[in-house]
Design an enzyme around this catalytic site. Structure first.
Site, PDB file in Angstrom:
ATOM      1  N   GLU A 128      30.954  37.222  57.877  1.00 48.50           N
ATOM      2  CA  GLU A 128      29.789  36.275  56.513  1.00 48.50           C
ATOM      3  C   GLU A 128      30.427  35.013  55.968  1.00 48.50           C
ATOM      4  OE1 GLU A 128      28.095  39.292  53.898  1.00 48.50           O
ATOM      5  OE2 GLU A 128      27.354  40.178  54.668  1.00 48.50           O
ATOM      6  N   LYS A 165      31.467  32.904  52.870  1.00 47.80           N
ATOM      7  CA  LYS A 165      32.001  33.154  51.937  1.00 47.80           C
ATOM      8  C   LYS A 165      31.685  32.198  51.590  1.00 47.80           C
ATOM      9  CE  LYS A 165      36.139  34.655  49.062  1.00 47.80           C
ATOM     10  NZ  LYS A 165      35.852  34.015  48.029  1.00 47.80           N
ATOM     11  N   ARG A 171      28.835  38.814  37.542  1.00 46.87           N
ATOM     12  CA  ARG A 171      30.269  39.829  37.593  1.00 46.87           C
ATOM     13  C   ARG A 171      30.907  40.328  37.208  1.00 46.87           C
ATOM     14  NH1 ARG A 171      35.318  38.620  41.676  1.00 46.87           N
ATOM     15  NH2 ARG A 171      36.796  40.079  39.977  1.00 46.87           N
ATOM     16  N   GLU A 231      25.482  35.269  46.367  1.00 43.29           N
ATOM     17  CA  GLU A 231      26.654  34.339  46.023  1.00 43.29           C
ATOM     18  C   GLU A 231      25.622  33.268  45.632  1.00 43.29           C
ATOM     19  OE1 GLU A 231      29.839  35.059  45.693  1.00 43.29           O
ATOM     20  OE2 GLU A 231      30.135  33.005  45.356  1.00 43.29           O
TER      21      GLU A 231
HETATM   22  P1  AMP Z   1      37.438  36.380  45.117  1.00 41.65           P
HETATM   23  O1  AMP Z   1      36.427  36.004  43.694  1.00 41.65           O
HETATM   24  O2  AMP Z   1      38.143  35.693  45.480  1.00 41.65           O
HETATM   25  O3  AMP Z   1      37.589  37.478  45.118  1.00 41.65           O
HETATM   26  O4  AMP Z   1      35.986  36.536  45.763  1.00 41.65           O
HETATM   27  C1  AMP Z   1      35.285  37.587  46.119  1.00 41.65           C
HETATM   28  C2  AMP Z   1      33.440  36.590  45.994  1.00 41.65           C
HETATM   29  O5  AMP Z   1      33.221  35.828  47.164  1.00 41.65           O
HETATM   30  C3  AMP Z   1      33.041  38.224  45.540  1.00 41.65           C
HETATM   31  O6  AMP Z   1      33.008  38.280  44.432  1.00 41.65           O
HETATM   32  C4  AMP Z   1      32.032  37.321  45.558  1.00 41.65           C
HETATM   33  O7  AMP Z   1      31.612  36.420  44.297  1.00 41.65           O
HETATM   34  C5  AMP Z   1      32.556  35.678  47.051  1.00 41.65           C
HETATM   35  N1  AMP Z   1      31.183  35.704  48.166  1.00 41.65           N
HETATM   36  C6  AMP Z   1      30.914  34.626  48.698  1.00 41.65           C
HETATM   37  N2  AMP Z   1      29.830  35.105  49.744  1.00 41.65           N
HETATM   38  C7  AMP Z   1      30.028  36.386  49.943  1.00 41.65           C
HETATM   39  C8  AMP Z   1      29.647  37.175  51.185  1.00 41.65           C
HETATM   40  N3  AMP Z   1      28.859  36.897  51.696  1.00 41.65           N
HETATM   41  N4  AMP Z   1      30.165  38.520  50.740  1.00 41.65           N
HETATM   42  C9  AMP Z   1      30.720  39.101  49.262  1.00 41.65           C
HETATM   43  N5  AMP Z   1      30.781  38.472  49.106  1.00 41.65           N
HETATM   44  C10 AMP Z   1      30.953  36.707  49.031  1.00 41.65           C
END
Ligand code: AMP
Length: 553
Positions: free
Chosen positions: A241, A243, A263, A293
């Site tokens: 998916e 990101k 969050r 998101e």
């Molecule tokens: P990080 O904040 O760097 O740990 O990355 C995880 C975060 O990516 C999640 O908490 C979401 O806010 C974000 N995110 C963006 N796109 C997606 C997606 N397709 N699936 C899940 N999380 C996503």
């Protein structure tokens, strides 16, 4: 309950470093707490009046100092001396209360209910005259407090309990007090995110049940070294998916009522009336909880840096203007509750298909781009497309896996092209120079060291920020100052920043034994608390990856 009973409990907790002893002190205390006070007592034992991360009480150390001086009638010099010697505003208050000038005869007994009532009002006080009202609320408590009670009231209001109670200890104490399995208690916490409610439910013999408008702790991702490794991990069950670089939301719907949570489970519906309206229209279910998101976009629909979005999250007034200035898009990627059915145990493949049936895309509210494939070439083309579109990278997900609330269990792997960043906690700030003398100019970064059970420093960051962000960071840090000496301010470890760097090195300069070379600010992580920051284990892991050339630096 008399607050003095809770103060005695805090004192007992403070007198031991042993986890099991702490658990038993709490378990005994929870067990004899009247049921109608259990909610508040459990939160208070964690140093909170609101469930985790949901509200910042917004009292700066300077204001607290002023209140303590007023209530005790002490001179500023006396407070400074007490603070210097104890290093703790709570102990300083206790000492000054003991030699208090005012008459304390006829003092009314302070109850825990009164402490909660006044403390909960603090964040509501905003705008003109709010400072005076805050002073009055805290002064009322301190005036009625014994010296020992004052120690803990000050610490509660400042959000720094120093009694060494962690979430795990509270969980185990609740389990023991109400003869339940710690695993069940953990599960209750997963679906409520609120230890106060967990304890009340455990005491009533209830099991975990999901409910609309009660936010669930969100599932987290791990990092993968690269796309190939991530795909290989899940074999035939992989989905890729996009990101999106934005802000995680959990959208709750019941008939036409919508609530949006961030969050850290804070409600943000007020800041995002546009998302609320879209969710109402696009989520075609009577009751559901789905996640996605939010990204800020420009006029052409291209993603904007996270900083723009954070302006919307912060904004508490003139919201309509903000909605026009910074439009957003929402990309939904999961659903965990639908028409009374808890979907958390269902595999992602099933959840995704239920989500597709539920969300009817319209006006910027849609589904995440999602590709189910085990083929590296196909996945890589998807990945490159996401990068070309200005997105952060991809998430590789295990289609067979359940939703694991609040956990980083490796069912979701993030793959980013850019260098891995670290989420660090700011523990000290140094005053800026020249043009930036009104602000802090550099920041000491720390991460948690589990073995040493403390924060350890890993670098000093002085660049990468826009002036706007430096000013914002300064404002936030000024509220968190514990003490200042020779232009260096020690601050409460509560602000998390995402930091990019050139390299990780071994170094004797910092007590962690590691140092980040040229750390620079990527963004302030308003959505993360200190418990979400990275730890020394991850720093060491990245260091090792760097050595074998796996990291993208
Ligand atoms: P990080 O904040 O760097 O740990 O990355 C995880 C975060 O990516 C999640 O908490 C979401 O806010 C974000 N995110 C963006 N796109 C997606 C997606 N397709 N699936 C899940 N999380 C996503």
């Amino acid at each position: 309950m008399d607050y003095s009973e809770l103060a005695d409990c805090y004192e007992k907790l403070e007198s031991t470093t042993k986890k099991l002893q702490k658990r038993d002190i709490l378990n005994e205390f929870y067990f004899r707490t009247p049921k109608n006070e259990l909610y508040d007592i459990v939160l208070l034992s964690l140093g909170q009046v609101f469930p985790s991360g949901q509200e910042n009480l917004g009292i700066a150390s300077e204001l607290m100092k002023k209140i303590i001086i007023n209530v005790t009638g002490a001179a500023e010099k006396e407070f400074d001396a007490a603070f210097r010697e104890t290093g703790d505003p709570g102990l300083a208050a206790e000492r000054l209360m003991k030699s208090r000038k005012q008459n304390t005869l006829g003092r009314r007994k302070l109850t825990t209910r009164k402490v909660v009532e006044n403390t909960k009002k603090l964040p509501e006080m905003q705008g003109k005259g709010s400072r005076e009202k805050k002073i009055a609320l805290i002064s009322e408590l301190l005036s009625a407090a014994s010296p020992k009670e004052a120690r803990y009231i000050v610490r509660t209001v400042l959000g720094e309990m120093r009694v060494g109670v962690a979430a795990g200890t509270v969980r185990d104490a609740i389990a023991k007090a109400f003869s339940r399995e710690p695993r069940d208690i953990e599960h209750l916490f997963d679906v409520t995110g609120d230890f106060g409610r967990v304890a009340t439910m455990a005491a009533e013999g209830k099991t975990a049940k999901m409910e609309v408008f009660v936010p669930v702790r969100m599932m987290l991702a791990e990092r993968a070294p690269d796309l190939k490794a991530a795909l290989e991990k899940f074999g035939m069950a992989a989905a890729v998916e996009t990101k999106y670089d934005g802000f995680r939301i959990q959208a709750h719907k019941k008939n036409s009522d919508i609530k949006i949570f961030s969050r850290n489970l804070e409600e943000v519906s007020r800041q995002f009336p546009d998302i609320v309206a879209h969710a109402r229209e696009c989520m075609r279910a009577k009751q559901c909880i789905a996640e996605g998101e939010v990204v800020a976009i420009d006029r052409k629909g291209n993603p904007l840096p996270f900083q723009m979005l954070s302006r919307r999250i912060q904004r508490k007034h003139s919201i309509d203007e903000m909605v026009r200035q910074i439009p957003v898009q929402v990309r939904m990627f999961d659903i965990i509750y639908l028409e009374g059915e808890n979907l958390m145990k269902s595999p992602l493949k099933e959840r995704w298909s239920r989500l597709k049936e539920t969300v009817k895309p319209a006006g910027g509210f849609g589904l995440a781009e999602h590709l189910e494939t085990a083929d590296y070439k196909e996945a890589n083309a998807f990945y490159q497309k996401a990068l070309d579109a200005g997105q952060e990278g991809v998430m590789v997900k295990n289609l067979d896996a359940p939703y694991q609330p609040g956990k980083r269990v490796g069912y979701w792997l993030k793959v980013k092209e850019i260098m891995e960043t670290l989420d660090c906690i700011i523990t000290k700030a140094v005053a800026g120079e020249g043009k930036r003398s009104a602000w802090f100019g550099s920041f000491l970064l720390s991460v948690w060291d589990e073995k040493k059970e403390k924060l350890v420093e890993i670098g000093k960051m002085a660049s990468g920020t826009t002036e706007e962000e430096l000013e914002k960071l300064t404002q936030m840090l000024k509220k968190a100052v514990i003490r200042e000496q020779d232009r260096i301010a020690e601050v409460m470890p509560e602000i998390v920043v995402e930091v990019a760097y050139e390299e990780i090195q071994k170094s004797p300069t910092y007590d962690s034994g590691m140092a980040l070379r040229f750390p620079r600010l990527k963004r302030i992580r308003y959505d993360k608390g200190p418990a979400d920051a990275d730890n020394i284990k991850r720093v060491k892991k990245l260091f090792a990856m760097q050595a074998i050339g796996k990291s993208k630096q």
